[in-house]
Design an enzyme around this catalytic site. Sequence first.
Site, PDB file in Angstrom:
ATOM      1  N   LYS A   1       0.850  -1.192   0.000  1.00 36.84           N
ATOM      2  CA  LYS A   1       0.000   0.000   0.000  1.00 36.84           C
ATOM      3  C   LYS A   1       0.887   1.244   0.000  1.00 36.84           C
ATOM      4  O   LYS A   1       1.782   1.361   0.859  1.00 36.84           O
ATOM      5  CB  LYS A   1      -0.900   0.000   1.228  1.00 36.84           C
ATOM      6  CG  LYS A   1      -2.194   0.760   1.056  1.00 36.84           C
ATOM      7  CD  LYS A   1      -3.076   0.529   2.272  1.00 36.84           C
ATOM      8  CE  LYS A   1      -4.480   1.052   2.052  1.00 36.84           C
ATOM      9  NZ  LYS A   1      -5.289   0.982   3.291  1.00 36.84           N
TER      10      LYS A   1
HETATM   11  O1  G3P Z   1      -7.699   2.023   5.142  1.00 35.98           O
HETATM   12  C1  G3P Z   1      -7.934   2.932   4.117  1.00 35.98           C
HETATM   13  C2  G3P Z   1      -9.166   3.753   4.371  1.00 35.98           C
HETATM   14  O2  G3P Z   1     -10.315   2.947   4.292  1.00 35.98           O
HETATM   15  C3  G3P Z   1      -9.131   4.474   5.691  1.00 35.98           C
HETATM   16  O3  G3P Z   1     -10.089   5.497   5.614  1.00 35.98           O
HETATM   17  O4  G3P Z   1     -11.198   7.547   6.482  1.00 35.98           O
HETATM   18  O5  G3P Z   1     -11.590   5.330   7.596  1.00 35.98           O
HETATM   19  O6  G3P Z   1      -9.364   6.432   7.842  1.00 35.98           O
HETATM   20  P1  G3P Z   1     -10.585   6.229   6.970  1.00 35.98           P
END
Ligand code: G3P
Length: 221
Positions: free
Chosen positions: A87
Amino acid sequence: MQLFVDTADLTEIREAASWGVISGVTTNPTLLAKSFSGKDVSIKAVIQEICGLVDGPISMEVTSPDAEGMIGEGREFATWHPNVYVKIPFGIEGMKAVRALTDEGINTNVTLVFSANQALLAANAGATFISSFVGRVDDVGYDGIGIIEQVVNLMSLHQFDSLVLAASIRHPLHVTQSAEVGADIATIPFKVLKQMYFHPLTESGIASFNADAAKLQAVAV
Ligand code: G3P
């Protein structure tokens, strides 16, 4: 649309894997810190355990600031398990690393993508997955699903191989909307994944069927 679970919590991953609907797992430094900060654990061992729980792409994020460091991390992660996807945060250095790792046959997941142009650059760098964030865009008053739709359309129009991964999912409707606009994958927090199963009419319907089934058991079968 494939469903991934967005967590580094091994208990959540075990539970989600047992449901038979998950095809992969995404982690990030925040999710890893949430589960393992202050604990004496090997992140390599954690990722390898996750690879044993879910037979599909398992994303592990680099943290180096430059392409050389990202490439070195990516090469290391790729030795942990064949299903590990590297990633890489979007940016000039990140896309340099994506190109290099792609040319070495290593799968990549470009994260923190917030625009169609960023997705176009990631696709041209050879990204395997493009993680377009929905919730964080909505959080600042713009249309996260609209960007997913734009990216899906561009990948299709220009026949890029990159898969569109809807990320930063905040609630079940984001999953529905991502599927409606053609995302290839949605990575879903465990809590949201569980919410997807619930509908009050299903619950009341099961209760009603069970009550009536009990009546039958009162009768000789
Ligand atoms: O892991 C990648 C993404 O889904 C994280 O998004 O906004 O939940 O931190 P968030």
